[in-house]
Design an enzyme around this catalytic site. Structure first.
Site, PDB file in Angstrom:
ATOM      1  N   GLY A  71       0.791  -1.107   0.019  1.00  0.00           N
ATOM      2  CA  GLY A  71      -0.011   0.083   0.162  1.00  0.00           C
ATOM      3  C   GLY A  71       0.812   1.213   0.101  1.00  0.00           C
ATOM      4  N   GLN A  72       2.165   0.957   0.118  1.00  0.00           N
ATOM      5  CA  GLN A  72       3.036   2.370  -0.015  1.00  0.00           C
ATOM      6  C   GLN A  72       2.587   3.085  -1.211  1.00  0.00           C
ATOM      7  OE1 GLN A  72       6.493   0.010   0.475  1.00  0.00           O
ATOM      8  NE2 GLN A  72       7.022   0.896   2.318  1.00  0.00           N
ATOM      9  N   THR A  73       2.930   4.371  -1.083  1.00  0.00           N
ATOM     10  CA  THR A  73       2.742   5.145  -2.296  1.00  0.00           C
ATOM     11  C   THR A  73       3.264   4.862  -3.368  1.00  0.00           C
ATOM     12  OG1 THR A  73       3.089   6.823  -0.380  1.00  0.00           O
ATOM     13  CG2 THR A  73       2.275   7.848  -2.531  1.00  0.00           C
TER      14      THR A  73
END
Lengths: 183, 932
Positions: A71-73
Site C-alpha cells: 500500500g505504500q505510495t
C-alpha cells in the site's frame, strides 16, 4: 462415470474455478495480516509489503486466489497491473487513521473507475476496531463516501484482524454476492 | 549485401529461433490465465529465455508487461515453475522497469520456500533490491549465510557479494557470518537421486572468501590474518577457494612487495597442489611478481615455478595447458631467456589438435626464440600455418610482425616466410591484408629489406583477387618504389594493373605510377610515365581519367609544390586535422567563404611519422601484458559478469583508449594555445612536452603541467583541478621561480591567471617566458597562489560578505630539460648515422639510487624524448650491462641527435656512459649533461 458427473457438478458450481480477489488499501492498514488470518488463521508479524503476497485458499468449497498488494505510495501505481479478471476487491481501511481517510477515499474511488474492475464486488473492512479511538463502520462509510457508489455490490464490515473479528463475516458476504452474480 | 550480413542469415541455429512477438503474445495470454497451467508456463518461459539468451531483447514497455505477467505466476506453488520464474526475473530485470514489485514474494520464498527454490530465490534478490530494500532483507540473508545447507549458504554469499556496490552499509555487517562460512564445513543437501549431489563440494568457502576479501580489501592486516588462517593445514577444501586465496596473496604482494618473502612457504606448498588450478594460479602469481620485481624472487623458487609450468603443459587437461602457456607467454614478453627451458614442451604442443593451444604455443615460441633457432622455427610454422583456419593464421602473422621489430637482422627469413604464406596459403581478405601489413611494417622499419619485399609483392599482385589488399600494395610500391635502385622494374607491374584490373585498382595504380616520374634514380623514366599517363587519360572510368589528367598537370607544372603534391613529404597530424575540420564544419562562420586553413595543423616528416608509429607498436607489445594483468585483478573475486559490469562500467575500456586520448589531449592543448591572442606574437608552436603531474592525483588541487617551446619563448601550462566541495578558487596563478635566479637566461613575461575555478572544475593557468638563447635548461620551484571563496551550497555562488582568504599551495618543481627541445625520430641504420654526425660529447654518470636497469632506461627515454632503436628499450634480465640507442631531432633546428648510452649495474648503483653525437654543437653538451 461417477467422476464425470462430479466434474460436471464441479463445473456447474465453479468449484474448480479460481476466484481472484485483491486486497488493497493504504500502507499499514492491515492487508497482509488479514491475508494470513484468512489463510492460516493466525496473526503473523509482517513487514511493509514491497510488491505483493499471493496465497491460494479454499473457502466454502471455493478456491480463492487472494492477492495482497503493498500500500505504500510508491507501489500504488502498480495495483492496476493486477486488476484483470478480478472477482472482488477487499479494501482495508485503518479506522484509527483519521488524517488519511481522505487519501483512502481518493484511492478507492480512483481504483473503482477502472474499466477492468467494473464488475468486481467491493468489501470494505473498517479495520483495527480493537484500537481505542477507532471510527465505527458507519463513520468510515461516510468518510469514504460509499453511498455514492452506483451499480456495484458493496458492503462495509467492522473488523479486527488481530482478534479475528469481522473477517469471516465479511468474506461470507463477499462469497454470496459473487455466487449470485457470476454463477 | 556484404559478406558479413550474408553470413549472419546463414549462421547455424538462427532459423529455428521462435518468433519474438508470438512468444510475447503467448506469454501474456497464458500467464494471465486462471487457473495457471504450470507445465505450459514453464515451457513458454523456457522459450522466452532462449530468445533472451540468444541476444534478442524487448522494448522497455513490453519487457515490463512481461515482467508483471510473470510475477503473477507466484500464485502457483509448483517448485519447477518457480525456478524458471526466477530465471526469467533475473533476465528481465535488466530491461524491465519496476522489478521491485517481486520483492515481497521473493523474500517469502527465501523464508519459507522449499530447499529447491530457496537458492534461486536468494540469487534473484540481487536483481530486485535497491539500497533501501536491501536493509529489510538483511536478517533473511544473514540467516541464509549461516545455513547448514551449502547451496543456500553460497547463494546468499553471492547475493551479498553482488549487493555490495548497491548497499555497502548493509553488507558491511556480514563480515562475521562470511568469515564463519569460510571455516565451517557445509554439506550439500542429501537427495535420493544422485544427480543432485553437488559437483563442487565446499564451494561456500570460495564464495565466502570472495565476500570477505571485498569487505576487507583495504585492511591489510585483516587480509594477512585471513591468509594465515586459511593457508594453515587443510582449512580450504575447495580448489577454487585455494585459487581465490592465491589471488588475494597476489594482490597483497603487489601492494607491499616486502610481503613476498613471508609467503615463500605457501608458494612452495601450493605449487605442488593436487589441483592444477591452484598450482597454476600460484605459478601465475610468482611469475607476474617476478616480472615486476625480478630481484625479490629467489632463483630457486623461480626454477621450481618454471618446472611446475612445464609439468602443467604436459597435463592431460587442455585448460591447464592453455593456462600454463599463457603464463609462459607473458613471461616470454619481458624475459624470454628465462622461460626458454620450456621450449620442448611448447614444441610438443605444436602438434596438438587443439589449434588454439598450438597457436598460443607458436606465439610464445616466437618470443623465446633467439637469432640462432629462428629460421628453424619459422620452418615449422610454415607447415603449421597452412593447416589452420584464418583466425589462427592472423594471430601467428601478428606474432611474426612483432618478431620482425625484435630481430630486424632476421628480415630475410621473415620476409621469405611472409611471401610464402601470402602466395601459397588459402585465406580470406582479412588474412591476406594482415600479411601485407606485416610486410609493409618490415619495409618501413628495416630499409634493407625493401627491394626484396617489393619485388615479391609485385609478383603477388599479378594474381590477387582482393581490391583492398591490391590498393595497399600499389600505394606501397608508389611510396617506396621510386627510391629503389631500379625503379623501372615496378613500373611494368603497376602498368599491368592499369591494363587488367577494375577501376578502383586502376585509379590507385595511376597515383602510384605518377610518383615514379619524379624518381632520381632513373631520369629517363619521366618521359615514359608521361606517355603512359597520356594513354590512361582516355580511360573509360571518370575517376581514373581525372587522376591521370591531374597527375599530368602536376608533373608538367614548374612549381615545386606541384611535385610535393605528387609525392608528399609531410603527414598531417590526423587527430588535430579531424578536430579542426569538425569545428570548421560545425561553426560555418561565413558559409565556407574562407577556405579551411591547413597551415594550423601539425605536420610530421616521414621520419617523425615512423617514430610515432614505432613507438605505438612498441607500446602495444607492452600494453598487451598490462591488459592481461588488469584483467586478472578484475577477476580477483568470484564476480559474476553482472557485477563486473556494474562496477567497472567506466573503467573497463580505459586501457585501450588511453594511448589515443593522450594524443588527442596533446593536440588539444596545442590547439588551445595557438588560438590564444596573448601567444600570437610568439609565432609557431614548435614542441609540446608530455603532461607531467606536479601533485599526487588525490591532492586537494591536482596540478599537471605541459611545457610548450616557441622559437624565442617558453610557455608553461598548468592545468589545475579543484577537488574541494563548496569552495571556489579565485584568481589562481602559479608563481614559478627559477632555481638559480642570478644566471637565469629566462625572463618572465606575464602570467595568465584563472579568474575562478569552481568545485570539480579544471582550468589552465599559463606562465610565459622569453629565452635569450636557443636552448635553456632550468628547474622551476612552483607555488600555487589563490583566494578561496566559500560557496553557498544553494546558489553555488560565493557568499556576498565573504572577502575570501589568500592562500598558497606548494607543488612539485618542474624541469625544463634538453628533451623538451627534441622530437623523437626514426632512422633505419642507426650505426651509420651515428658515425656520420660531426659533434661528439661524452658524459659519465653514477647513479647511487637503487634503480633497476629498466627503470633507468625508462627514465632516459622520457628525459631525452628520443626514440629507442633496435629494441634497446628493454633491459636484459640475464646480464648486468646494456646499451641503449636513442635517436631524435632538434625541434628548433631539425638537426639530428643520436645517443649511445652504455650502462652497467653493480652493487653500488648504475654507471652510465653517454655518448652523444649531433649535427648542432650547442645541443650536444646540453643533452649529455642533463640526462638524469
Amino acid at each position: 462415470m461417477g467422476n464425470y458427473f462430479s466434474s460436471m457438478f464441479d463445473r456447474l458450481w465453479g468449484a474448480n474455478r479460481e476466484l481472484r480477489i485483491l486486497i488493497l488499501g493504504l500502507d499499514g492498514a492491515g492487508k497482509t495480516t488479514i491475508l494470513y488470518r484468512l489463510q492460516i488463521g493466525e496473526v503473523v508479524t509482517t513487514k511493509p509489503t514491497i510488491g505483493f503476497n499471493v496465497e491460494t485458499l479454499n473457502y466454502k468449497n471455493l478456491k480463492l486466489n487472494v492477492w495482497d498488494l503493498g500500500g505504500q505510495t510508491s507501489i500504488r501505481p502498480y495495483w492496476r497491473c493486477y486488476y484483470a479478471d478480478t472477482a472482488a476487491v477487499i479494501f482495508v481501511v485503518d479506522s484509527t487513521d483519521r488524517d488519511r481517510m481522505a487519501t483512502a477515499a481518493k484511492e478507492l474511488h480512483l481504483m473503482l473507475q477502472e474499466e477492468e474492475l467494473q464488475d468486481a464486488a467491493l468489501l470494505v473492512f473498517a479495520n483495527k476496531q480493537d484500537q481505542p479511538g477507532a471510527l465505527s463502520a458507519s463513520d468510515v462509510s461516510k468518510e469514504l463516501n460509499l453511498v455514492e457508489l452506483k451499480d456495484r455490490s458493496w458492503s462495509i464490515v467492522a473488523s479486527s484482524a488481530i482478534r479475528g473479528e469481522g473477517i469471516t463475516e465479511g468474506l461470507d458476504w463477499l462469497i454470496d454476492v459473487i455466487k449470485e452474480e457470476q454463477m | 549485401m556484404s559478406a558479413q550480413t550474408y553470413k549472419k542469415f546463414e549462421s547455424a541455429g538462427s532459423s529455428d529461433l521462435p518468433d519474438k512477438m508470438t512468444i510475447y503474445q503467448d506469454c501474456m495470454n497464458t500467464f494471465n490465465e486462471s487457473p495457471v497451467s504450470a507445465k505450459r508456463c514453464r515451457l513458454l518461459i523456457s522459450r522466452l529465455l532462449r530468445l533472451l539468451s540468444s541476444g534478442e531483447t524487448f522494448p522497455q514497455t513490453e519487457a515490463t508487461a512481461l515482467f508483471f505477467s510473470i510475477s503473477k505466476l507466484f500464485q502457483h506453488q509448483n517448485d519447477s515453475l518457480r525456478q524458471v520464474v526466477y530465471l526469467a526475473i533475473k533476465e528481465l530485470s535488466g530491461i524491465s522497469e519496476d522489478v521491485l514489485m517481486a520483492t515481497s514474494s521473493i523474500m517469502k520464498d527465501v523464508q519459507n520456500g522449499s530447499d529447491i527454490v530457496k537458492p534461486n530465490a536468494i540469487r534473484a534478490l540481487t536483481y530486485v533490491l535497491d539500497e533501501s530494500t536491501a536493509f529489510s532483507a538483511e536478517r533473511l540473508l544473514k540467516n541464509a549465510v549461516v545455513s547448514k545447507n551449502q547451496s543456500v549458504s553460497s547463494a546468499a554469499l553471492c547475493t551479498a557479494y553482488n549487493l555490495l556496490p548497491i548497499s555497502e552499509v548493509t553488507i558491511k555487517r556480514f563480515s562475521n557470518e562470511a568469515q564463519e562460512a569460510i571455516m565451517e564445513v557445509k554439506t550439500a543437501p542429501m537427495s535420493a537421486r544422485s544427480e543432485f549431489v553437488s559437483k563442487a563440494p565446499h564451494i561456500t568457502q570460495y564464495h565466502a572468501l570472495g565476500l570477505v576479501y571485498e569487505l576487507k580489501r583495504n585492511d591489510k592486516m585483516a587480509l594477512m590474518k585471513l591468509i594465515q588462517q586459511c593457508s594453515d593445514g587443510f582449512v580450504l577444501k575447495n580448489q577454487f577457494a585455494r585459487m581465490e586465496l592465491m589471488k588475494i596473496v597476489n594482490d597483497l604482494i603487489h601492494r607491499d612487495t616486502q610481503l613476498f618473502a613471508q609467503f615463500q612457504q605457501l608458494f612452495n606448498v601450493w605449487l605442488q597442489d593436487r589441483s592444477s588450478l591452484v598450482s597454476l594460479e600460484t605459478a601465475k602469481t610468482i611469475t607476474t611478481f617476478a616480472i615486476a620485481h625480478p630481484r625479490l624472487v629467489s632463483p630457486d623458487l623461480f626454477a621450481t615455478t618454471v618446472n611446475v609450468l612445464r609439468k602443467l603443459m604436459n597435463e592431460f587437461n587442455c585448460g591447464a595447458k592453455l593456462g600454463a602457456v599463457k603464463v609462459v607467454n607473458k613471461m616470454a614478453m619481458v624475459s624470454p631467456e628465462k622461460v626458454a627451458v620450456c621450449n620442448p614442451e611448447l614444441e610438443s604442443l605444436l602438434s596438438m589438435s587443439n589449434k588454439e593451444l598450438a597457436t598460443f604455443a607458436i606465439t610464445t615460441l616466437l618470443k623465446t626464440s633467439n637469432e640462432d633457432n629462428i629460421s628453424n622455427l619459422i620452418g615449422r610454422i610454415t607447415e603449421f600455418v597452412h593447416k589452420v583456419s584464418d583466425d589462427f593464421k592472423i594471430t601467428v602473422i601478428e606474432a611474426i610482425r612483432t618478431l620482425s621489430l625484435k630481430f630486424p637482422k632476421e628480415w630475410k627469413v621473415i620476409i621469405k616466410f611472409l611471401i610464402d604464406v601470402l602466395k601459397n596459403s588459402e585465406g580470406a581478405a582479412k588474412f591476406k591484408s594482415s600479411v601485407v601489413e606485416a610486410i609493409i611494417d618490415i619495409v618501413a622499419f628495416v630499409p634493407q629489406s625493401k627491394e626484396l619485399a617489393l619485388e615479391s609483392l609485385c609478383d603477388f599482385i599479378e594474381d590477387c583477387e582482393y581490391n583492398e589488399v591490391l590498393v595497399r600494395v600499389l600505394h606501397l610500391l608508389g611510396k617506396e618504389g621510386p627510391s629503389t635502385s631500379n625503379p623501372s622494374l615496378y613500373v611494368r607491374h603497376i602498368f599491368n594493373r592499369v591494363v587488367l584490373e577494375n577501376s578502383i585498382i586502376r585509379s590507385a595504380a595511376v597515383i602510384a605510377l605518377s610518383k615514379f616520374a619524379l624518381t632520381k634514380n632513373d631520369p629517363t623514366l619521366k618521359d615514359s610515365i608521361v606517355s603512359l599517363l597520356n594513354r590512361i587519360s582516355n580511360d573509360t572510368d571518370d575517376e581514373v581519367r581525372d587522376r591521370a589528367t591531374i597527375s599530368l598537370k602536376l608533373l608538367g607544372s614548374e612549381h615545386s609544390f606541384a611535385k610535393d603534391l605528387v609525392q608528399s613529404k609531410y603527414y598531417y597530424d590526423l587527430n588535430s586535422l579531424e578536430s579542426k575540420l569538425t569545428t570548421y564544419i560545425s561553426t560555418n562562420e561565413d558559409s565556407f567563404k574562407t577556405p579551411f586553413d591547413v597551415s594550423q595543423i601539425r605536420k610530421f616528416s616521414e621520419d617523425e611519422m615512423k617514430a610515432i608509429e614505432l613507438k605505438h607498436k612498441q607500446d602495444r607489445v607492452f600494453k598487451s601484458t598490462d591488459n592481461d594483468e588488469s584483467g586478472n585483478r578484475d577477476a580477483i573475486a568470484p564476480a559474476t559478469v553482472s557485477t563486473n559490469k556494474r562496477k567497472d562500467n567506466d573503467t573497463y575500456k580505459g586501457a585501450d583508449l588511453h594511448e589515443h586520448e593522450q594524443d588527442l589531449l596533446e593536440s588539444k592543448y596545442a590547439d588551445e594555445l595557438s588560438g590564444m591572442e596573448e601567444f600570437k606574437e610568439f609565432g609557431k608552436l614548435i614542441n609540446s612536452s608530455k603532461v607531467t603531474p606536479l601533485t599526487e592525483s588525490e591532492a586537494e588541487f591536482v596540478v599537471r603541467a605541459v611545457k610548450h617551446v616557441f622559437k624565442d619563448n617558453i610557455v608553461l601550462q598548468f592545468n589545475i583541478t579543484n577537488t574541494l566541495v563548496d569552495v571556489a578558487l579565485d584568481n589562481v596563478s602559479v608563481v614559478c621561480s627559477a632555481e638559480d635566479p642570478e644566471n637565469s637566461r629566462l625572463e618572465e613575461l606575464f602570467t595568465l591567471p584563472i579568474e575562478r575555478l569552481a568545485p570539480a572544475g579544471e582550468s589552465a593557468c599559463y606562465v610565459a617566458f622569453k629565452k635569450s638563447t636557443d636552448t635553456v635548461m632550468k628547474g622551476f620551484l612552483n607555488t600555487l597562489h589563490f583566494t578561496t571563496r566559500e560557496l553557498n551550497p544553494d546558489t553555488h555562488e560565493p557568499f556576498e560578505d565573504d572577502e575570501g582568504f589568500q592562500d598558497e599551495y606548494e607543488i612539485d618543481s618542474l624541469f625544463l630539460n634538453a628533451g623538451d627541445y627534441i622530437k623523437s625520430s626514426f632512422v633505419g641504420n642507426f650505426e651509420a648515422t651515428f658515425d656520420q654526425l660531426p659533434n661528439e660529447e661524452v658524459a659519465v654518470y653514477n647513479i647511487q639510487e637503487d634503480l633497476s636497469l629498466q627503470e633507468v632506461i625508462d627514465k632516459l627515454v622520457l628525459n631525452t624524448s628520443c626514440l629507442p632503436l633496435s629494441n634497446t628499450q628493454f633491459a636484459p634480465t640475464d646480464s648486468s650491462s646494456h646499451v641503449l640507442k636513442l635517436f631524435g631531432k632538434s625541434a628548433l633546428m631539425g638537426t639530428k641527435v643520436a645517443l649511445v648510452i652504455k650502462m652497467i649495474k653493480s652493487s653500488k648503483g648504475v654507471a652510465l656512459k653517454a655518448q652523444c653525437r649531433t649535427e648542432d654543437a650547442t645541443l650536444c653538451a646540453d643533452i649529455v649533461n642533463n640526462l638524469m
